[in-house]
Scaffold this active site. Structure first.
Site, PDB file in Angstrom:
ATOM      1  N   SER A   1      -5.507   6.078   2.145  1.00 53.65           N
ATOM      2  CA  SER A   1      -5.633   6.130   0.717  1.00 53.65           C
ATOM      3  C   SER A   1      -7.146   6.454   0.634  1.00 53.65           C
ATOM      4  O   SER A   1      -7.847   6.061   1.660  1.00 53.65           O
ATOM      5  CB  SER A   1      -5.181   5.052  -0.265  1.00 53.65           C
TER       6      SER A   1
ATOM      7  N   TYR B   1      -4.170  -4.039  -2.082  1.00 56.53           N
ATOM      8  CA  TYR B   1      -4.092  -2.633  -1.681  1.00 56.53           C
ATOM      9  C   TYR B   1      -5.142  -2.114  -0.948  1.00 56.53           C
ATOM     10  O   TYR B   1      -5.160  -1.308   0.152  1.00 56.53           O
ATOM     11  CB  TYR B   1      -3.689  -1.597  -2.825  1.00 56.53           C
TER      12      TYR B   1
HETATM   13  P1  NAD Z   1       6.913   6.169  -3.619  1.00 60.59           P
HETATM   14  O1  NAD Z   1       6.959   5.039  -4.470  1.00 60.59           O
HETATM   15  O2  NAD Z   1       7.237   7.646  -4.314  1.00 60.59           O
HETATM   16  O3  NAD Z   1       7.528   6.117  -2.198  1.00 60.59           O
HETATM   17  C1  NAD Z   1       7.511   4.960  -1.495  1.00 60.59           C
HETATM   18  C2  NAD Z   1       8.644   4.752  -0.758  1.00 60.59           C
HETATM   19  O4  NAD Z   1       8.482   3.736  -0.023  1.00 60.59           O
HETATM   20  C3  NAD Z   1      10.077   4.528  -1.588  1.00 60.59           C
HETATM   21  O5  NAD Z   1      10.909   5.348  -1.104  1.00 60.59           O
HETATM   22  C4  NAD Z   1      10.382   3.083  -1.311  1.00 60.59           C
HETATM   23  O6  NAD Z   1      11.789   2.876  -1.262  1.00 60.59           O
HETATM   24  C5  NAD Z   1       9.918   2.801   0.018  1.00 60.59           C
HETATM   25  N1  NAD Z   1       9.523   1.492   0.581  1.00 60.59           N
HETATM   26  C6  NAD Z   1       8.761   0.596  -0.089  1.00 60.59           C
HETATM   27  N2  NAD Z   1       8.939  -0.561   0.527  1.00 60.59           N
HETATM   28  C7  NAD Z   1       9.560  -0.349   1.549  1.00 60.59           C
HETATM   29  C8  NAD Z   1       9.916  -1.212   2.683  1.00 60.59           C
HETATM   30  N3  NAD Z   1       9.434  -2.286   2.919  1.00 60.59           N
HETATM   31  N4  NAD Z   1      10.400  -0.695   3.876  1.00 60.59           N
HETATM   32  C9  NAD Z   1      10.719   0.554   3.637  1.00 60.59           C
HETATM   33  N5  NAD Z   1      10.719   1.446   2.746  1.00 60.59           N
HETATM   34  C10 NAD Z   1       9.823   0.988   1.769  1.00 60.59           C
HETATM   35  O7  NAD Z   1       5.407   6.194  -3.316  1.00 60.59           O
HETATM   36  P2  NAD Z   1       4.191   7.322  -2.875  1.00 60.59           P
HETATM   37  O8  NAD Z   1       3.223   7.337  -3.948  1.00 60.59           O
HETATM   38  O9  NAD Z   1       4.851   8.512  -2.052  1.00 60.59           O
HETATM   39  O10 NAD Z   1       3.518   6.523  -1.640  1.00 60.59           O
HETATM   40  C11 NAD Z   1       3.639   6.798  -0.387  1.00 60.59           C
HETATM   41  C12 NAD Z   1       2.378   6.346   0.495  1.00 60.59           C
HETATM   42  O11 NAD Z   1       1.270   6.917   0.008  1.00 60.59           O
HETATM   43  C13 NAD Z   1       1.932   4.899   0.280  1.00 60.59           C
HETATM   44  O12 NAD Z   1       1.609   4.150   1.237  1.00 60.59           O
HETATM   45  C14 NAD Z   1       1.092   4.732  -0.787  1.00 60.59           C
HETATM   46  O13 NAD Z   1       0.176   3.640  -0.660  1.00 60.59           O
HETATM   47  C15 NAD Z   1       0.237   6.254  -0.212  1.00 60.59           C
HETATM   48  N6  NAD Z   1      -0.642   6.879  -1.271  1.00 60.59           N
HETATM   49  C16 NAD Z   1      -0.153   7.277  -2.454  1.00 60.59           C
HETATM   50  C17 NAD Z   1      -0.848   7.644  -3.396  1.00 60.59           C
HETATM   51  C18 NAD Z   1      -0.462   8.332  -4.671  1.00 60.59           C
HETATM   52  O14 NAD Z   1      -1.032   8.591  -5.578  1.00 60.59           O
HETATM   53  N7  NAD Z   1       0.999   8.513  -4.849  1.00 60.59           N
HETATM   54  C19 NAD Z   1      -2.206   8.018  -3.074  1.00 60.59           C
HETATM   55  C20 NAD Z   1      -2.708   7.484  -1.787  1.00 60.59           C
HETATM   56  C21 NAD Z   1      -2.062   7.006  -0.992  1.00 60.59           C
END
Ligand code: NAD
Length: 250
Positions: free
Chosen positions: A139, A152
């Site tokens: 991130s 985080y």
């Molecule tokens: P999201 O909530 O849309 O998807 C996350 C997925 O992870 C879900 O399907 C959930 O069921 C799964 N999950 C949660 N805990 C789990 C576990 N213990 N085992 C297996 N699966 C699990 O979130 P997102 O925004 O797509 O985030 C995905 C990644 O991107 C994360 O690592 C997040 O930190 C990172 N990220 C997101 C953003 C943003 O703005 N959305 C920015 C930077 C980084």
């Protein structure tokens, strides 16, 4: 197609960024395993991609046995694993003094323990094949801090350390490791934070979007994942790439 003949495991791919990566990887010719806590949603995403090209796998990335069994099942189905995208993640926001120890440990377990366990399960298969690409979903918070996000920010900084070690150890085996560092992407993970941050900061939800998140969405993360996964030489490894529309610059 850039990923023709490759097989990939993407954790947390039932939703958001991981799902987008799965769709784009499949479009580029890869077979993709959608490994997620939510098996129904993982199966639905796999169905969207199409039988034979995608597989839903029930996996809690913090559960050692579930990770080992899940990776073994994918290797049995696809004949190997060329790409791991360690993407599963959650967000919990509080000021440090209000974090419970259980919340701190839960967040670190999903992001950091999950990255370690999935890496450890995939590496022997990649080493045997003499090739592999591991991508960690970092991130902007792998490089910058924000209030309310102590575990985080800690976890996301930690993934860069893990990627660097995997890059060094994997080099002799043709395995690369890199980190993608997105800005805000409006997924369910982010939607959930909008009212929480508004409450914690005493501002409107609109102001959270405008003043804290700045952008409604960020595209391009999946395309950067394809670029890293398909990179043709061992030169690009141990790096972290910010994909934030210029929201954060180094
Ligand atoms: P999201 O909530 O849309 O998807 C996350 C997925 O992870 C879900 O399907 C959930 O069921 C799964 N999950 C949660 N805990 C789990 C576990 N213990 N085992 C297996 N699966 C699990 O979130 P997102 O925004 O797509 O985030 C995905 C990644 O991107 C994360 O690592 C997040 O930190 C990172 N990220 C997101 C953003 C943003 O703005 N959305 C920015 C930077 C980084």
């Amino acid at each position: 197609m850039k990923l023709d003949g490759k097989s990939a495991i993407i954790t947390g791919a039932a939703s958001g960024i991981g799902k987008d990566i799965a769709l784009v990887f499949a479009r580029e010719g890869a077979r993709v395993a959608i490994a997620d806590l939510n098996k129904d949603a993982a199966d639905a995403a796999a169905k969207e991609i199409g039988a034979g090209r995608a597989l839903g796998v029930a996996m809690d990335v913090t559960d050692e046995k579930a990770v080992n069994d899940g990776v073994a099942a994918v290797v049995a189905a696809f004949g190997g694993v060329d790409i791991l995208v360690s993407n599963a993640g959650i967000q919990i926001v509080h000021p440090i003094e209000e974090f419970t120890y259980a919340e701190w440990k839960k967040l670190l377990a999903i992001h950091v323990d999950g990255a370690f366990l999935t890496t450890r399960a995939c590496l022997p298969h990649m080493y045997r094949a003499g090739r592999g690409s591991i991508i960690y979903m970092g991130s902007v918070h792998s490089k910058e801090a924000s209030v309310l996000k102590a575990p985080y920010v800690t976890a996301k900084h930690g993934l860069i350390g893990l990627a660097k070690v995997v890059a060094k150890e994997g080099a002799a085996h043709g395995v690369r490791a890199n980190v993608i560092c997105p800005g805000f992407v409006r997924t369910p993970l982010v939607e959930k934070q909008i009212p929480e941050q508004a409450k914690a900061l005493g501002i409107s939800e609109e102001d959270v979007i405008k003043k804290i998140m700045l952008k409604e969405t960020v595209d391009g993360v999946a395309e950067v994942a394809v670029f890293l996964a398909a990179f043709p030489s061992s030169a690009l490894t141990g790096q972290s790439l910010v994909v934030s529309h210029g929201w954060f610059m180094q």
